[in-house]
Design an enzyme around this catalytic site. Structure first.
Site, mmCIF file in Angstrom:
data_model
loop_
_atom_site.group_PDB
_atom_site.id
_atom_site.type_symbol
_atom_site.label_atom_id
_atom_site.label_comp_id
_atom_site.label_asym_id
_atom_site.label_seq_id
_atom_site.Cartn_x
_atom_site.Cartn_y
_atom_site.Cartn_z
ATOM 1 C CG PHE A 124 -2.005 1.388 1.589
ATOM 2 C CD1 PHE A 124 -2.866 1.023 0.813
ATOM 3 C CD2 PHE A 124 -1.425 2.084 2.366
ATOM 4 C CE1 PHE A 124 -3.868 2.221 1.337
ATOM 5 C CE2 PHE A 124 -2.416 3.052 2.626
ATOM 6 C CZ PHE A 124 -3.582 3.125 1.914
ATOM 7 N N GLY A 125 0.849 1.959 -0.860
ATOM 8 C CA GLY A 125 1.538 3.296 -1.227
ATOM 9 C C GLY A 125 0.849 4.684 -1.016
ATOM 10 C CB SER A 133 -0.275 13.822 9.008
ATOM 11 O OG SER A 133 0.543 13.104 9.795
ATOM 12 C CD1 TRP A 157 8.807 7.340 5.476
ATOM 13 C CD2 TRP A 157 9.875 5.725 6.517
ATOM 14 N NE1 TRP A 157 9.962 7.903 6.065
ATOM 15 C CE2 TRP A 157 10.620 6.869 6.654
ATOM 16 C CE3 TRP A 157 10.121 4.611 7.128
ATOM 17 C CZ2 TRP A 157 11.811 7.031 7.475
ATOM 18 C CZ3 TRP A 157 11.244 4.511 8.015
ATOM 19 C CH2 TRP A 157 11.913 5.730 8.067
ATOM 20 C CB ILE A 158 6.122 1.628 0.598
ATOM 21 C CG1 ILE A 158 5.749 3.340 0.373
ATOM 22 C CG2 ILE A 158 5.089 0.731 0.040
ATOM 23 C CD1 ILE A 158 4.501 3.700 0.889
ATOM 24 N NE ARG A 269 17.895 -8.445 39.185
ATOM 25 C CZ ARG A 269 19.080 -8.503 39.128
ATOM 26 N NH1 ARG A 269 19.666 -9.764 38.736
ATOM 27 N NH2 ARG A 269 20.144 -7.467 39.279
ATOM 28 C CD GLN A 280 1.811 -2.372 47.834
ATOM 29 O OE1 GLN A 280 1.825 -1.112 48.032
ATOM 30 N NE2 GLN A 280 1.031 -3.041 48.787
ATOM 31 C CD GLU A 364 -2.302 1.049 8.668
ATOM 32 O OE1 GLU A 364 -3.459 1.071 8.798
ATOM 33 O OE2 GLU A 364 -1.573 -0.076 8.657
HETATM 34 C C1 LIG Z 1 8.097 1.525 9.684
HETATM 35 C C2 LIG Z 1 7.128 2.370 8.833
HETATM 36 C C3 LIG Z 1 6.163 1.614 8.042
HETATM 37 C C4 LIG Z 1 5.199 2.377 7.152
HETATM 38 N N1 LIG Z 1 4.510 1.748 6.366
HETATM 39 C C5 LIG Z 1 3.888 2.659 5.360
HETATM 40 C C6 LIG Z 1 3.082 1.830 4.141
HETATM 41 O O1 LIG Z 1 3.180 0.569 3.888
HETATM 42 N N2 LIG Z 1 2.406 2.566 3.325
HETATM 43 C C7 LIG Z 1 2.361 4.261 3.497
HETATM 44 O O2 LIG Z 1 1.869 4.697 2.900
HETATM 45 N N3 LIG Z 1 2.996 4.536 4.654
HETATM 46 C C8 LIG Z 1 3.779 3.957 5.559
HETATM 47 N N4 LIG Z 1 4.386 4.417 6.716
HETATM 48 C C9 LIG Z 1 4.405 6.002 6.693
HETATM 49 C C10 LIG Z 1 3.405 6.413 7.621
HETATM 50 O O3 LIG Z 1 2.309 6.287 7.435
HETATM 51 C C11 LIG Z 1 3.715 8.234 7.829
HETATM 52 O O4 LIG Z 1 4.824 8.149 8.366
HETATM 53 C C12 LIG Z 1 2.747 8.664 8.731
HETATM 54 O O5 LIG Z 1 1.512 8.691 7.969
HETATM 55 C C13 LIG Z 1 3.148 10.016 9.223
HETATM 56 O O6 LIG Z 1 3.551 10.595 8.220
HETATM 57 P P1 LIG Z 1 4.943 11.694 8.188
HETATM 58 O O7 LIG Z 1 5.981 10.829 8.620
HETATM 59 O O8 LIG Z 1 5.087 12.004 6.772
HETATM 60 O O9 LIG Z 1 4.715 12.617 9.553
HETATM 61 P P2 LIG Z 1 4.309 14.096 9.242
HETATM 62 O O10 LIG Z 1 2.791 14.069 8.762
HETATM 63 O O11 LIG Z 1 5.214 14.877 8.557
HETATM 64 O O12 LIG Z 1 4.242 14.455 10.865
HETATM 65 C C14 LIG Z 1 5.190 14.837 11.437
HETATM 66 C C15 LIG Z 1 4.824 15.176 12.918
HETATM 67 O O13 LIG Z 1 3.799 16.336 12.959
HETATM 68 C C16 LIG Z 1 2.527 16.157 13.552
HETATM 69 N N5 LIG Z 1 1.248 16.437 12.989
HETATM 70 C C17 LIG Z 1 1.082 16.523 11.522
HETATM 71 N N6 LIG Z 1 -0.061 17.118 11.470
HETATM 72 C C18 LIG Z 1 -0.552 17.660 12.328
HETATM 73 C C19 LIG Z 1 -1.758 18.331 12.775
HETATM 74 N N7 LIG Z 1 -2.486 18.602 11.835
HETATM 75 N N8 LIG Z 1 -1.934 18.573 14.201
HETATM 76 C C20 LIG Z 1 -0.958 18.186 15.077
HETATM 77 N N9 LIG Z 1 0.297 17.441 14.735
HETATM 78 C C21 LIG Z 1 0.419 17.129 13.329
HETATM 79 C C22 LIG Z 1 2.453 14.279 13.250
HETATM 80 O O14 LIG Z 1 1.606 13.867 14.425
HETATM 81 C C23 LIG Z 1 4.014 14.283 13.654
HETATM 82 O O15 LIG Z 1 4.145 14.104 15.268
HETATM 83 C C24 LIG Z 1 5.307 3.896 7.251
HETATM 84 C C25 LIG Z 1 6.039 4.354 8.395
HETATM 85 C C26 LIG Z 1 6.806 3.493 8.946
HETATM 86 C C27 LIG Z 1 7.729 4.326 10.180
#
Ligand SMILES: Cc1cc2nc3c(=O)[nH]c(=O)nc-3n(C[C@H](O)[C@H](O)[C@H](O)COP(=O)(O)OP(=O)(O)OC[C@H]3O[C@@H](n4cnc5c(N)ncnc54)[C@H](O)[C@@H]3O)c2cc1C
Length: 403
Positions: A124-125, A133, A157-158, A269, A280, A364
């Protein structure tokens, strides 16, 4: 009415996958993780067990079991390692279930049937270098040329980028329309102009495969467009309703693994003349893990129940994903704490759990995106309209697949 009792089939699948994980994954995972090695043979073996299309109708090559069975598979797989649950999440949750929901009969026959049997692997890309995001920030373009589209751009990041055969990807067919100008396509490995490249240096899920997709004027036939032009954003979001369900279920597996490791260590341990489990403050961490496992499982089970009934579940899925992934990360951190300095070493699995548990808090839908979604639902700013295509309710109708 909710029924909390697992069916006989649920129990059998849990036992089957648990034994598989204990036999095939546990003895090797530390070495695979250290070597950054994705063992594709695991997917073939899961296919032999019918687990690569567990909730896909038998008419389409799947096992025809209910959606809660998929959750059980994901929970048990992630107890072994996040890498293999992630593989099932993208293959079954994000790709095959989307094909089931939105694909034409011809597309189901061509793509879904071999995927459900595990003969072909789906990915899924959606994410791009400048758009995670904020999906509408994507740059990939698909230009219509009569009987095909010319696809250009890239994804990053796919998961399963170097392993998959079929890639469900999203690109603009009309950038001016923003969300309503995105369309969905299946890109097949081997199409000229399409290449993949792995990402190295990940914090966790090192036994998994993650990378880039590069589209250099890829000629994608019109028959490979899923849904109508402009439906891509809706298709992507509904795919996430399925993917997030599997991620939430997997997080329960991480919590379970943290609890199992911590309970074992509490027995072995001793400090200040007694087992650490008798302190606790250690009990507080154990109690939190036990409570969060139960809470997360209940949230996941409710989503499975809604899916079985064919009811839209975006709100409930987001909640389950957010709560369970945060809880898994906390459980992994606490599991290291329970183990003291030994938890900080790869001698015990808990440091791997922590490294692995970070990605699901990001992918996700990040923690922040789900927080916003839940606030918007509570405030009445967000409502879900009916979709043109819904995931079929379970038990699947006999007509499913006979069209
Ligand atoms: C191991 C791994 C596997 C992955 N596999 C897939 C895959 O198979 N297919 C795929 O399509 N993607 C995949 N991804 C990508 C993943 O879905 C994205 O990394 C994710 O959607 C976040 O996008 P970004 O990394 O660009 O962060 P950004 O969107 O740039 O966000 C950066 C920071 O800003 C915050 N932020 C952004 N917008 C807002 C807002 N409106 N309000 C508050 N905070 C905000 C975010 O929460 C985050 O903390 C994968 C990622 C990883 C790490």
């Amino acid at each position: 009415m909710y029924d909390f009792s697992p069916s006989q089939e649920h129990g059998s699948v849990r036992a089957l996958v648990r034994a598989f994980v204990d036999r095939e994954i546990m003895p090797n995972i530390r070495a695979w993780d250290e070597a950054h090695h994705f063992e594709t043979g695991i997917l073939h073996k899961l296919a032999d067990l019918g687990m690569m299309g567990v909730c896909i109708p038998e008419a389409y090559g799947g096992a025809g079991m209910d959606y809660n069975t998929l959750a059980i598979v994901c929970e048990e797989l992630e107890r072994g390692d996040t890498a293999f649950r992630t593989a099932v999440s993208v293959h079954t949750g994000l790709n095959s279930m989307t094909m089931l929901q939105w694909g034409s009969e011809a597309q189901k026959q061509k793509f879904l049937v071999p995927q459900a049997k595990g003969e072909k692997i789906g990915a899924f890309g959606l994410t791009e270098p400048d758009a995670g995001s904020d999906v509408a920030g994507m740059n990939s373009m698909a230009v219509f040329k009569g009987d095909h589209y010319v696809l250009s751009g890239s994804k990053i990041w796919i998961s399963l980028s170097d392993v998959a055969d079929h890639f469900l990807v999203f690109a603009y067919t009309d950038r001016n329309l923003r969300h309503k100008g995105i369309s969905a396509f299946v890109v097949e490995r081997g199409m000229p102009g399409f290449s993949t490249r792995p990402i190295h240096g990940k914090l966790g899920i090192r036994a998994g495969n993650t990378g880039e997709l590069i589209f250099d004027d890829v000629r994608v036939p019109v028959e490979n467009r899923i849904g109508e032009e402009g439906e891509g954003f809706k298709i992507a979001m509904s795919a996430l309703d399925n993917g997030r369900f599997t991620v939430a279920a997997g997080a329960c597996g991480t919590i379970m693994a943290c609890l199992e490791a911590s309970l074992a260590y509490c027995e072995q341990r001793e400090t200040f003349g007694k087992k650490i489990g008798e302190h606790q403050l250690v009990q507080q961490m154990i109690a939190k893990m036990a409570a969060n496992l139960e809470i997360s499982r209940l949230l996941v089970a409710k989503v499975g129940w809604l899916k079985n009934r064919g009811v839209r579940n975006t709100r409930e899925t987001s909640l389950a994903k957010w709560v369970s992934c945060d809880a898994a990360f906390e459980a992994a951190s606490d599991a290291i704490q329970v183990h003291g300095a030994y938890g900080y070493s790869s001698e015990y699995p808990v440091e791997r759990y922590l490294r692995n548990a970070k990605a699901p808090v990001i992918y996700e839908g990040t923690r922040e995106i789900h927080t916003i979604m839940q606030a918007e639902y509570a405030l009445g700013y967000r409502q879900d309209a009916a979709l043109r295509a819904m995931l079929p309710a379970w038990p699947f109708a006999h007509s499913e697949g006979e069209a």
